[in-house]
Design a protein around this motif. Sequence first.
Motif, PDB file in Angstrom:
ATOM      1  N   ARG A  78      46.389  38.859  40.458  1.00 54.65           N
ATOM      2  CA  ARG A  78      46.102  38.183  41.720  1.00 54.65           C
ATOM      3  C   ARG A  78      44.846  37.335  41.578  1.00 54.65           C
ATOM      4  NH1 ARG A  78      46.697  43.526  45.651  1.00 54.65           N
ATOM      5  NH2 ARG A  78      48.856  44.072  45.069  1.00 54.65           N
ATOM      6  N   MET A  79      44.912  36.104  42.097  1.00 50.11           N
ATOM      7  CA  MET A  79      43.756  35.206  42.060  1.00 50.11           C
ATOM      8  C   MET A  79      43.430  34.747  43.474  1.00 50.11           C
ATOM      9  SD  MET A  79      44.279  32.826  38.680  1.00 50.11           S
ATOM     10  CE  MET A  79      42.551  32.316  38.720  1.00 50.11           C
ATOM     11  N   ARG A  80      42.162  34.887  43.821  1.00 49.36           N
ATOM     12  CA  ARG A  80      41.643  34.412  45.110  1.00 49.36           C
ATOM     13  C   ARG A  80      42.383  35.034  46.297  1.00 49.36           C
ATOM     14  NH1 ARG A  80      42.762  30.021  41.904  1.00 49.36           N
ATOM     15  NH2 ARG A  80      40.969  29.000  40.911  1.00 49.36           N
ATOM     16  N   SER A  81      43.049  36.149  46.084  1.00 45.91           N
ATOM     17  CA  SER A  81      43.780  36.876  47.136  1.00 45.91           C
ATOM     18  C   SER A  81      44.948  36.092  47.713  1.00 45.91           C
ATOM     19  CB  SER A  81      42.830  37.267  48.286  1.00 45.91           C
ATOM     20  OG  SER A  81      41.799  38.097  47.825  1.00 45.91           O
ATOM     21  N   THR A  82      45.265  34.936  47.130  1.00 47.57           N
ATOM     22  CA  THR A  82      46.327  34.099  47.696  1.00 47.57           C
ATOM     23  C   THR A  82      47.430  33.776  46.702  1.00 47.57           C
ATOM     24  OG1 THR A  82      45.103  32.080  47.118  1.00 47.57           O
ATOM     25  CG2 THR A  82      44.719  33.015  49.314  1.00 47.57           C
ATOM     26  N   ASP A  83      47.185  33.985  45.421  1.00 42.65           N
ATOM     27  CA  ASP A  83      48.112  33.543  44.377  1.00 42.65           C
ATOM     28  C   ASP A  83      48.366  34.714  43.429  1.00 42.65           C
ATOM     29  OD1 ASP A  83      49.690  31.880  42.891  1.00 42.65           O
ATOM     30  OD2 ASP A  83      48.041  30.770  41.958  1.00 42.65           O
ATOM     31  N   THR A  84      49.636  35.016  43.161  1.00 37.81           N
ATOM     32  CA  THR A  84      49.977  36.185  42.350  1.00 37.81           C
ATOM     33  C   THR A  84      50.979  35.821  41.267  1.00 37.81           C
ATOM     34  OG1 THR A  84      49.650  37.651  44.254  1.00 37.81           O
ATOM     35  CG2 THR A  84      50.852  38.557  42.381  1.00 37.81           C
ATOM     36  N   ALA A  85      50.753  36.346  40.076  1.00 42.05           N
ATOM     37  CA  ALA A  85      51.706  36.233  38.970  1.00 42.05           C
ATOM     38  C   ALA A  85      52.082  37.643  38.532  1.00 42.05           C
ATOM     39  CB  ALA A  85      51.103  35.448  37.811  1.00 42.05           C
ATOM     40  N   TYR A  86      53.180  37.738  37.763  1.00 41.06           N
ATOM     41  CA  TYR A  86      53.727  39.057  37.451  1.00 41.06           C
ATOM     42  C   TYR A  86      54.064  39.188  35.966  1.00 41.06           C
ATOM     43  CZ  TYR A  86      54.424  38.975  42.502  1.00 41.06           C
ATOM     44  OH  TYR A  86      54.237  38.864  43.853  1.00 41.06           O
ATOM     45  N   PHE A  87      53.733  40.351  35.431  1.00 46.35           N
ATOM     46  CA  PHE A  87      54.248  40.798  34.144  1.00 46.35           C
ATOM     47  C   PHE A  87      55.163  41.990  34.400  1.00 46.35           C
ATOM     48  CE2 PHE A  87      50.313  38.865  32.297  1.00 46.35           C
ATOM     49  CZ  PHE A  87      50.942  38.044  31.367  1.00 46.35           C
ATOM     50  N   GLY A  88      56.084  42.219  33.504  1.00 42.44           N
ATOM     51  CA  GLY A  88      56.951  43.382  33.634  1.00 42.44           C
ATOM     52  C   GLY A  88      56.315  44.614  33.014  1.00 42.44           C
ATOM     53  N   SER A 175      51.536  49.538  41.225  1.00 40.14           N
ATOM     54  CA  SER A 175      51.598  48.684  40.040  1.00 40.14           C
ATOM     55  C   SER A 175      50.220  48.666  39.387  1.00 40.14           C
ATOM     56  CB  SER A 175      51.999  47.252  40.417  1.00 40.14           C
ATOM     57  OG  SER A 175      53.273  47.210  41.019  1.00 40.14           O
ATOM     58  N   PHE A 176      50.175  48.127  38.183  1.00 37.70           N
ATOM     59  CA  PHE A 176      48.895  47.890  37.517  1.00 37.70           C
ATOM     60  C   PHE A 176      48.383  46.546  38.035  1.00 37.70           C
ATOM     61  CE2 PHE A 176      45.670  47.290  34.468  1.00 37.70           C
ATOM     62  CZ  PHE A 176      45.484  48.468  33.755  1.00 37.70           C
ATOM     63  N   ILE A 177      47.205  46.536  38.623  1.00 38.80           N
ATOM     64  CA  ILE A 177      46.715  45.366  39.346  1.00 38.80           C
ATOM     65  C   ILE A 177      45.485  44.771  38.667  1.00 38.80           C
ATOM     66  CG2 ILE A 177      45.866  44.493  41.554  1.00 38.80           C
ATOM     67  CD1 ILE A 177      48.704  45.528  41.747  1.00 38.80           C
ATOM     68  N   PHE A 178      45.510  43.464  38.447  1.00 38.37           N
ATOM     69  CA  PHE A 178      44.308  42.697  38.132  1.00 38.37           C
ATOM     70  C   PHE A 178      44.028  41.810  39.338  1.00 38.37           C
ATOM     71  CE2 PHE A 178      45.788  43.674  33.870  1.00 38.37           C
ATOM     72  CZ  PHE A 178      44.615  43.898  33.161  1.00 38.37           C
ATOM     73  N   ALA A 179      42.836  41.907  39.906  1.00 38.81           N
ATOM     74  CA  ALA A 179      42.469  41.075  41.054  1.00 38.81           C
ATOM     75  C   ALA A 179      41.215  40.282  40.706  1.00 38.81           C
ATOM     76  CB  ALA A 179      42.232  41.939  42.286  1.00 38.81           C
ATOM     77  N   PHE A 180      41.334  38.958  40.688  1.00 39.64           N
ATOM     78  CA  PHE A 180      40.229  38.066  40.345  1.00 39.64           C
ATOM     79  C   PHE A 180      39.802  37.307  41.601  1.00 39.64           C
ATOM     80  CE2 PHE A 180      42.432  38.872  36.443  1.00 39.64           C
ATOM     81  CZ  PHE A 180      41.457  38.887  35.462  1.00 39.64           C
ATOM     82  N   GLU A 181      38.522  37.424  41.941  1.00 41.60           N
ATOM     83  CA  GLU A 181      37.998  36.737  43.117  1.00 41.60           C
ATOM     84  C   GLU A 181      36.906  35.757  42.692  1.00 41.60           C
ATOM     85  OE1 GLU A 181      39.244  36.834  46.019  1.00 41.60           O
ATOM     86  OE2 GLU A 181      40.592  38.553  45.791  1.00 41.60           O
ATOM     87  N   GLU A 182      36.978  34.557  43.256  1.00 43.22           N
ATOM     88  CA  GLU A 182      35.988  33.523  42.964  1.00 43.22           C
ATOM     89  C   GLU A 182      34.925  33.543  44.053  1.00 43.22           C
ATOM     90  OE1 GLU A 182      35.980  28.857  41.507  1.00 43.22           O
ATOM     91  OE2 GLU A 182      37.568  29.565  42.854  1.00 43.22           O
ATOM     92  N   THR A 183      33.687  33.729  43.659  1.00 45.96           N
ATOM     93  CA  THR A 183      32.564  33.728  44.594  1.00 45.96           C
ATOM     94  C   THR A 183      31.657  32.540  44.269  1.00 45.96           C
ATOM     95  OG1 THR A 183      30.972  34.986  43.259  1.00 45.96           O
ATOM     96  CG2 THR A 183      32.653  36.257  44.459  1.00 45.96           C
ATOM     97  N   PRO A 184      30.739  32.188  45.161  1.00 43.76           N
ATOM     98  CA  PRO A 184      29.782  31.118  44.835  1.00 43.76           C
ATOM     99  C   PRO A 184      28.973  31.415  43.578  1.00 43.76           C
ATOM    100  CG  PRO A 184      29.745  31.596  47.185  1.00 43.76           C
ATOM    101  CD  PRO A 184      30.598  32.652  46.552  1.00 43.76           C
ATOM    102  N   ALA A 185      28.874  32.694  43.222  1.00 43.03           N
ATOM    103  CA  ALA A 185      28.101  33.086  42.041  1.00 43.03           C
ATOM    104  C   ALA A 185      28.940  33.116  40.773  1.00 43.03           C
ATOM    105  CB  ALA A 185      27.484  34.463  42.272  1.00 43.03           C
ATOM    106  N   GLY A 186      30.262  32.968  40.905  1.00 48.21           N
ATOM    107  CA  GLY A 186      31.145  33.051  39.746  1.00 48.21           C
ATOM    108  C   GLY A 186      32.272  34.039  40.002  1.00 48.21           C
ATOM    109  N   TRP A 187      33.091  34.255  38.991  1.00 51.12           N
ATOM    110  CA  TRP A 187      34.252  35.134  39.121  1.00 51.12           C
ATOM    111  C   TRP A 187      33.854  36.597  38.951  1.00 51.12           C
ATOM    112  CZ3 TRP A 187      39.198  33.653  40.388  1.00 51.12           C
ATOM    113  CH2 TRP A 187      39.460  32.279  40.386  1.00 51.12           C
ATOM    114  N   ILE A 188      34.521  37.454  39.723  1.00 50.14           N
ATOM    115  CA  ILE A 188      34.387  38.897  39.584  1.00 50.14           C
ATOM    116  C   ILE A 188      35.784  39.486  39.754  1.00 50.14           C
ATOM    117  CG2 ILE A 188      33.807  39.197  42.043  1.00 50.14           C
ATOM    118  CD1 ILE A 188      31.977  41.542  41.169  1.00 50.14           C
ATOM    119  N   TRP A 189      36.088  40.545  39.054  1.00 53.06           N
ATOM    120  CA  TRP A 189      37.465  41.043  39.055  1.00 53.06           C
ATOM    121  C   TRP A 189      37.495  42.556  38.881  1.00 53.06           C
ATOM    122  CZ3 TRP A 189      35.022  38.206  35.379  1.00 53.06           C
ATOM    123  CH2 TRP A 189      34.847  38.786  34.114  1.00 53.06           C
ATOM    124  N   PHE A 190      38.646  43.123  39.227  1.00 52.42           N
ATOM    125  CA  PHE A 190      38.883  44.525  38.898  1.00 52.42           C
ATOM    126  C   PHE A 190      40.262  44.674  38.296  1.00 52.42           C
ATOM    127  CE2 PHE A 190      40.350  45.036  43.510  1.00 52.42           C
ATOM    128  CZ  PHE A 190      41.662  45.401  43.234  1.00 52.42           C
TER     129      PHE A 190
END
Length: 412
Positions: A78-88, A175-190
């Motif tokens: 997941r990117m920016r909480s609005t866009d999602t891609a999938y792996f099997g 599911s196994f989740i990667f969540a990437f969020e863009e902040t004014p300081a840069g990217w942070i993810w879990f």
Amino acid sequence: MRIVCVGGGPATLYFAILAKLCDAGHEITVIERDPEGATYGLGVVYWDDLLDMLYDNDMESARELRAASVLWQDQEIRMRSTDTAYFGGYGYSTTRAALLDVLTWRARELGVVVEHDREIVTPADFSAIAGADLVVAGDGANSRVRQMHSAQFGSQVKVGGNPYIWLGTDKVFDSFIFAFEETPAGWIWFHAYPSSREISTCIVECTEQTWHALGLDSCSDSDGIRQLETIFAKALDGHSLISQSRGQSARWLRFVEVSNETWRHENTVLMGDAAHTTHFTIGSGTRLAMMDAMALSHCLRQHEDLDLALKTYDERTRESLRRVSASARSSKAWFENVDRYADGRDAVDFSYAMGGRSGYQAPWRYQIYRATQNAVLRRIRRAANTGERWVLAHRRGERWAPRSRMPALRTS
């Protein structure tokens, strides 16, 4: 043979189980510095390949571990909480506490002595175990046993660049989740995965520059957690992050890469994180530690001469790890430069780059990957994975409704 295992993690406990199964006459003691029931870390992940090996080596502990685990299916980026891609794909996960409970129970059932709340630190402590025929050092990345003979092992320790913090959440992902969020300081993810039916493991990471700019290096523990909950509010569906472990708040860390020129010095061998660490982004630490245990047990069974057995273990196991270690280093380096890959990309392009972070991918694979983002094709792929999982489980003798022989497991 008198065997002393220093450290009560998955590697040493599983080795003790296998060595005792190989020869019930072995006198085996596992020494763990922490009190019984105390453990760091929330969850561990594994896949069918490890489960197959566990069933082959000891069906009793394998069945208990599988019964204590949960299934996750598919991977979401997941990117920016609005866009999602999938792996099997799919995998299994459990809490570290439950894993250690299973292995400790099985080891004791076989006659292994497991001692808690005992450290091997002083010269007197080392003298107390010096009479053992074999000393197995599985006391983690900061191994005292390895440090005692660091020159003989040819030890090297390198510290990674990205700060990360190992948390939990009461949001139970399926599911196994990667969540990437863009902040004014840069990217942070879990990246997160279910650890039990009540909690998920959630590992937050960012570059050092972003960490400083967000003030995570200087704020209080509670303020830092609240800030992360705000950043990841959509990914967590408003759920809370869990920072407390063993009564203490989780700390920001940097990955420690451990390597050794040899894993053997006289009658002492290294195992698990004491011998090698692989970056958590490839999810193989526990798997490799338990494979070390299998390898050493096999060498002892194959060679009556202890010196030859330890020499074989050292040479074969280090060589088998070479490619995995290279892949883990590439993965760590990729995540230390996430901003370079994330800026200006959508989730599909970004996730494809992430999937190829450890090596070459043929250009035609990209078109196939884009096609598999289709919802219908994803459902077909999941159905195929379910069929594959059923076949593998049936082949290894997995029970669909197993009855545990153990006392109630801890889930946190």
